[in-house]
Every structure is written in C-alpha cells, then in structure tokens.
Design a protein around this motif. Structure first.
Motif, PDB file in Angstrom:
ATOM      1  N   LYS A 138     -14.718   1.330  17.571  1.00 12.00           N
ATOM      2  CA  LYS A 138     -13.318   1.571  17.923  1.00 12.00           C
ATOM      3  C   LYS A 138     -12.792   2.849  17.303  1.00 12.00           C
ATOM      4  N   GLY A 139     -13.718   3.691  16.826  1.00 16.60           N
ATOM      5  CA  GLY A 139     -13.325   4.932  16.175  1.00 16.60           C
ATOM      6  C   GLY A 139     -13.800   4.956  14.734  1.00 16.60           C
ATOM      7  N   VAL A 140     -14.097   6.131  14.224  1.00 16.46           N
ATOM      8  CA  VAL A 140     -14.634   6.237  12.872  1.00 16.46           C
ATOM      9  C   VAL A 140     -13.516   6.191  11.826  1.00 16.46           C
ATOM     10  N   GLY A 141     -13.898   5.761  10.640  1.00 13.68           N
ATOM     11  CA  GLY A 141     -12.975   5.746   9.512  1.00 13.68           C
ATOM     12  C   GLY A 141     -13.766   5.941   8.235  1.00 13.68           C
ATOM     13  N   SER A 142     -13.188   6.641   7.281  1.00 13.37           N
ATOM     14  CA  SER A 142     -13.862   6.863   6.003  1.00 13.37           C
ATOM     15  C   SER A 142     -13.649   5.660   5.087  1.00 13.37           C
ATOM     16  N   ILE A 143     -14.699   5.285   4.346  1.00 16.74           N
ATOM     17  CA  ILE A 143     -14.634   4.169   3.408  1.00 16.74           C
ATOM     18  C   ILE A 143     -15.240   4.603   2.081  1.00 16.74           C
ATOM     19  N   SER A 144     -14.582   4.243   0.983  1.00 16.35           N
ATOM     20  CA  SER A 144     -15.042   4.613  -0.351  1.00 16.35           C
ATOM     21  C   SER A 144     -15.010   3.394  -1.263  1.00 16.35           C
ATOM     22  N   VAL A 145     -16.084   3.193  -2.029  1.00 14.16           N
ATOM     23  CA  VAL A 145     -16.150   2.118  -3.011  1.00 14.16           C
ATOM     24  C   VAL A 145     -16.523   2.731  -4.356  1.00 14.16           C
ATOM     25  N   GLY A 146     -15.717   2.503  -5.361  1.00 16.00           N
ATOM     26  CA  GLY A 146     -15.992   3.000  -6.709  1.00 16.00           C
ATOM     27  C   GLY A 146     -16.030   1.851  -7.692  1.00 16.00           C
ATOM     28  N   LEU A 147     -16.924   1.914  -8.663  1.00 13.65           N
ATOM     29  CA  LEU A 147     -17.106   0.835  -9.629  1.00 13.65           C
ATOM     30  C   LEU A 147     -16.894   1.328 -11.055  1.00 13.65           C
ATOM     31  N   GLY A 148     -16.410   0.464 -11.903  1.00 11.79           N
ATOM     32  CA  GLY A 148     -16.235   0.800 -13.310  1.00 11.79           C
ATOM     33  C   GLY A 148     -16.075  -0.461 -14.117  1.00 11.79           C
ATOM     34  N   ARG A 149     -15.908  -0.318 -15.411  1.00 14.12           N
ATOM     35  CA  ARG A 149     -15.722  -1.479 -16.273  1.00 14.12           C
ATOM     36  C   ARG A 149     -14.558  -1.231 -17.214  1.00 14.12           C
ATOM     37  N   ILE A 150     -13.727  -2.237 -17.379  1.00 16.77           N
ATOM     38  CA  ILE A 150     -12.632  -2.181 -18.341  1.00 16.77           C
ATOM     39  C   ILE A 150     -13.132  -2.879 -19.601  1.00 16.77           C
ATOM     40  N   PRO A 151     -13.150  -2.215 -20.738  1.00 19.25           N
ATOM     41  CA  PRO A 151     -13.701  -2.789 -21.964  1.00 19.25           C
ATOM     42  C   PRO A 151     -13.042  -4.104 -22.360  1.00 19.25           C
ATOM     43  N   GLY A 152     -13.823  -4.951 -23.018  1.00 23.18           N
ATOM     44  CA  GLY A 152     -13.290  -6.209 -23.513  1.00 23.18           C
ATOM     45  C   GLY A 152     -13.118  -7.232 -22.411  1.00 23.18           C
ATOM     46  N   ARG A 153     -12.262  -8.160 -22.653  1.00 25.77           N
ATOM     47  CA  ARG A 153     -11.975  -9.220 -21.691  1.00 25.77           C
ATOM     48  C   ARG A 153     -10.516  -9.102 -21.275  1.00 25.77           C
ATOM     49  N   PRO A 154     -10.217  -8.210 -20.356  1.00 25.38           N
ATOM     50  CA  PRO A 154      -8.816  -7.964 -20.000  1.00 25.38           C
ATOM     51  C   PRO A 154      -8.215  -9.124 -19.223  1.00 25.38           C
ATOM     52  N   ALA A 155      -6.908  -9.221 -19.269  1.00 21.36           N
ATOM     53  CA  ALA A 155      -6.219 -10.149 -18.381  1.00 21.36           C
ATOM     54  C   ALA A 155      -6.154  -9.449 -17.033  1.00 21.36           C
ATOM     55  N   PRO A 156      -6.874  -9.936 -16.038  1.00 20.22           N
ATOM     56  CA  PRO A 156      -6.923  -9.236 -14.742  1.00 20.22           C
ATOM     57  C   PRO A 156      -5.559  -8.888 -14.176  1.00 20.22           C
ATOM     58  N   SER A 157      -4.582  -9.788 -14.364  1.00 21.08           N
ATOM     59  CA  SER A 157      -3.256  -9.536 -13.801  1.00 21.08           C
ATOM     60  C   SER A 157      -2.572  -8.353 -14.470  1.00 21.08           C
ATOM     61  N   GLY A 158      -3.011  -8.001 -15.670  1.00 18.27           N
ATOM     62  CA  GLY A 158      -2.404  -6.874 -16.359  1.00 18.27           C
ATOM     63  C   GLY A 158      -3.212  -5.611 -16.241  1.00 18.27           C
ATOM     64  N   ALA A 159      -4.388  -5.693 -15.609  1.00 14.18           N
ATOM     65  CA  ALA A 159      -5.249  -4.525 -15.508  1.00 14.18           C
ATOM     66  C   ALA A 159      -5.441  -4.048 -14.084  1.00 14.18           C
ATOM     67  N   VAL A 160      -5.155  -4.897 -13.119  1.00 15.33           N
ATOM     68  CA  VAL A 160      -5.312  -4.485 -11.723  1.00 15.33           C
ATOM     69  C   VAL A 160      -4.155  -3.577 -11.324  1.00 15.33           C
ATOM     70  N   MET A 161      -4.357  -2.766 -10.343  1.00 17.51           N
ATOM     71  CA  MET A 161      -3.305  -1.884  -9.858  1.00 17.51           C
ATOM     72  C   MET A 161      -2.107  -2.685  -9.385  1.00 17.51           C
ATOM     73  N   PRO A 162      -0.904  -2.291  -9.805  1.00 15.93           N
ATOM     74  CA  PRO A 162       0.281  -3.056  -9.435  1.00 15.93           C
ATOM     75  C   PRO A 162       0.885  -2.600  -8.116  1.00 15.93           C
ATOM     76  N   CYS A 163       1.570  -3.502  -7.463  1.00 17.88           N
ATOM     77  CA  CYS A 163       2.370  -3.105  -6.312  1.00 17.88           C
ATOM     78  C   CYS A 163       3.658  -2.491  -6.839  1.00 17.88           C
ATOM     79  N   PRO A 164       4.186  -1.495  -6.153  1.00 20.51           N
ATOM     80  CA  PRO A 164       5.430  -0.874  -6.602  1.00 20.51           C
ATOM     81  C   PRO A 164       6.600  -1.817  -6.412  1.00 20.51           C
ATOM     82  N   THR A 165       7.638  -1.593  -7.192  1.00 22.29           N
ATOM     83  CA  THR A 165       8.844  -2.395  -7.052  1.00 22.29           C
ATOM     84  C   THR A 165       9.930  -1.550  -6.422  1.00 22.29           C
ATOM     85  N   GLY A 166      10.992  -2.172  -5.985  1.00 25.50           N
ATOM     86  CA  GLY A 166      12.083  -1.417  -5.376  1.00 25.50           C
ATOM     87  C   GLY A 166      11.958  -1.440  -3.863  1.00 25.50           C
ATOM     88  N   GLY A 167      12.945  -0.892  -3.200  1.00 24.61           N
ATOM     89  CA  GLY A 167      13.001  -0.947  -1.756  1.00 24.61           C
ATOM     90  C   GLY A 167      12.102   0.041  -1.044  1.00 24.61           C
TER      91      GLY A 167
END
Length: 418
Positions: A138-167
């Motif tokens: 249905k048409g080409v699209g670029s896809i990118s996957v990047g991997l890394g590690r956050i040291p220790g045992r993070p709380a995922p909810s505090g380390a994942v990218m957040p959604c912006p707030t506001g309107g």
C-alpha cells in the motif's frame, strides 16, 4: 518527527530526533536546545516522540513534578507478540550482528517487503539499531528500531517517554499504559514537522521494562524521515502493531547481550563523559523551582539534558526551558565572553535578551547561561510565546531575568534533591 515547536537549545534532533541512525537514538522533535550551542560539543539529544508537535523525552511527569502512573487501561491491555512470548534472554555472553537486527525486524513485521537502510549490532560502540523501508503493498514507509538499556531497575512508568500535557500537543494521539509484565509503553501518532509544512507523519512506540530494557520504534509514511515524498496516507503499522513490535521479547534478548559499558542510560552518550541528567529529573527539578503563582499548562522532556514547561501568569502562555550539560569546562571561553560575570564560588554567568531564533513574529528569548566549576552547565530560557515558531502572545516572558537566574543557579541542580 517534528521540528520542535519549542526550539532547539543546543541545536543539532532532536529534533530530540526520531530515528536512531547515526550516533544514537533520534526522536521526533527537531530542535530542543537553547541558543548558544557550541560547535562539536552539543549533546546528542534523543529523538523519540512528539511532544507538543515535536519529540518528547522520557518520563511520565505531571504538572507540579508529581509522577503520573498510567493506570487507566480503558483501551484494553496490549498483547505482546506471540513470537516474543517464547524467547529467552541469552545474557552478555551472546553477540548479535547488524544482520541479526535486520532479520529480527523482518521476522516481526507483517507480510510485506523490507529493505535495509542502516543497522548496528551489539558489538559496536553505538547501541543496536535497524532501519529500513517497508512496503506492505500500500506504499512504502520508513521504520526504525533502536535498543538500549536503562541502568538499574527503573520504574517503567517513570522512564518511558511521556505523553505531553495541555491542549495543543501537536499529536493526533498519545497514550501511555502498563503491560501485564510491568513494562510501560507510550504509543503516539504525530508529525515530522509540528508546523505541518509537510504531510510526513511520524508514529512511534517507546517501551521500558522493569529490567531496564528500552525499545524505541518509529515509522513514517514516506521512504525516509525527511527529504522523501509522502507515499501513503499513514505509516504502515497501526498503533496496535507498533505496540506489539516494541513489546516483542526478541529485542529484550538482544539488549541482554549488551555489555554494561555499551548500554548506557542514554545510548548516544559517551562513556568518557559524566552521566547526563535524565529528562524526567530535569523536569521535576524545574517544576519545584518555578514560581508558585504560575499555572503549568503543559510540559515535556527529552530522555536526557532537556525539559520544558509552558506556563501562564494570567497574561498569556510562556515557554520556559532548561538544558543541563555535564563536563563543559573546556568550552567556557566560547560560552562566556567579556559581558559575563564570575561569582565567588567560580560559577560563570551570562545573560542574554534577544529575538527568538525560530521565526515567530515578535518572539523574544531571555536566557541565563551558567557554568559551575565542576563543568555542569545549566541554561534556562523563557519566551513570550508558548511555541517559538509561532507569533508572540505577550509582551515579555512570564519569568523575569532575576527569576531565570534564580532557577539556573539553584543548588538543586547539583544536589541529590529531586
């Protein structure tokens, strides 16, 4: 993804940068840094998601600095890839090549043709990466996957990218949720450019596990992030597919094979440099330092080095952003000229009041740039608009120069306080 509506402090992708080709991850937001970037020494800003029309940072931080956990799961619980469910980690003794990364991505994609553009394995100086062009008929699209590690045992909810707030976020959709295994994932649908000067859409999924695995997936409805025409109305993978791809345990097995020194919290950071401050922590510190009378309209951060608030004192919205850079003593001469001052403790301070750099009509930028004796640079800027590329909405920024100075010189930046 988007060209950062809030500006590019040490201008080089972020754009926060949505892509992971190059030295590290890139995410959608073209420019989160404040004037005064030093050639060759600008920090690699992580481009990972579209905050306020550009890319975002990493942490679920809400107004007032409180951590927000996405318990609301009304949209349903995501189901990880069936392939992922049976995989097991092999540990640091294993090694995965660039070809392994590409093969894994091909395996996890739906039916279609995938052509490799760039890739890295676990044996190089940079974190694993797979980038290519996918065509589902249905048409080409670029896809990118990047991997890394956050040291220790993070709380995922505090380390994942957040959604912006506001309107006005610049996104069509953004949702953060917890998976059954305790991982947190943010799935967003946005645009490569916040001002929509092109129809290129940038969609992505950012996932962090309780063990610190970090997977970032980004896709576009064109053969490349920039410079290629749109080839389809939307990127190839649906939000559900993006979430499934990011959650696949094959990626976790590869991340487990990374030696600790090759899996820094910020994949693009050099192991020879002091650790960069996490974006969520910068945002929390800034929240505690802003004058209490200001209404916090929206906020965002990058994985490291940058955070911002849009505030309102009743006279209109005003963008306030902070950049934190370690180990900058060797460029002090370039940053602080004859008009700067040196405090009793050796801290260098420079104040600038100048027109904005992003083209917004009537926009002004007030900046206090500081450099401590240990090399930590804290730059605080305020604007008379909520988005630099748009026209001014008030006569002056909501914070005075003295207030900006107080924020930049606060001991909170160098203390253990969060």
């Amino acid at each position: 993804m988007p060209a950062d509506p809030h500006g590019d402090p040490f201008e080089s992708r972020l754009s926060a940068a949505l892509h992971q080709a190059g030295d590290g991850f890139d995410s959608p937001r073209t420019g989160l840094a404040t004037a005064g970037a030093v050639r060759g020494r600008r920090m690699q800003l992580h481009r990972r998601a579209t905050l306020a029309g550009g890319a975002a940072g990493i942490a679920l931080v809400g107004v007032g600095g409180a951590l927000l956990v996405p318990w609301d799961d009304t949209a349903g619980t995501p189901t990880p890839s069936s392939v992922a469910a049976t995989a097991t980690a092999t540990g640091p003794g294993a090694s995965y090549s660039a070809d392994d990364m590409v093969r894994t991505l091909r395996k996890l994609l739906p039916e279609g043709k995938f052509s490799r553009s760039d890739a890295r394995g676990t044996d190089g100086k940079q974190p694993p990466l797979a980038v290519g062009v996918f065509d589902d008929g249905k048409g080409v699209g670029s896809i990118s996957v990047g991997l890394g590690r956050i040291p220790g045992r993070p709380a995922p909810s505090g380390a994942v990218m957040p959604c912006p707030t506001g309107g006005q976020t610049g996104l069509d959709s953004c949702r953060t949720e917890l998976l059954p295994d305790g991982s947190a994932v943010t799935v967003y649908q946005g645009y490569e450019y916040p001002d929509r000067r092109a129809d290129t859409k940038a969609w992505g999924a950012d996932l962090v596990t309780p063990a610190g695995h970090h997977v970032s997936v980004v896709e576009w409805n064109a053969a490349a992030e920039k410079g290629k025409p749109v080839t389809r109305p939307e990127p190839p993978l649906s939000p559900a597919r993006l979430k499934e791809l990011a959650a696949a345990s094959e990626w976790r097995r590869i991340i487990d094979a990374l030696p600790e020194e090759k899996a820094p919290a910020t994949p693009s950071a050099s192991s020879a440099r002091p650790a960069e401050m996490a974006g969520w922590l910068i945002l929390r510190k800034l929240a505690l330092l802003l004058p209490k009378k200001l209404e916090r309209v929206s906020n965002g951060s990058q994985e490291t080095g940058f955070g911002y608030f849009v505030v309102d004192d009743g006279k209109g919205e005003s963008l306030v952003q902070v950049n934190v850079q370690p180990d900058m003593s060797d460029v002090a001469g370039e940053l602080f000229g004859s008009g700067s001052e040196t405090l009793a403790d050796g801290t260098r301070v420079a104040v600038r009041q100048e027109p904005g750099e992003k083209g917004g009509a009537g926009v002004v930028q007030w900046t206090v740039d500081t450099l401590r004796k240990d090399g930590m640079r804290v730059v605080v800027s305020a604007f008379n608009t909520s988005e630099q590329h748009r026209a001014a909405t008030r006569a002056e920024p909501a914070l005075t120069v003295e207030q900006l100075r107080a924020v930049a010189l606060s001991p909170r930046w160098v203390s253990g306080q969060d």
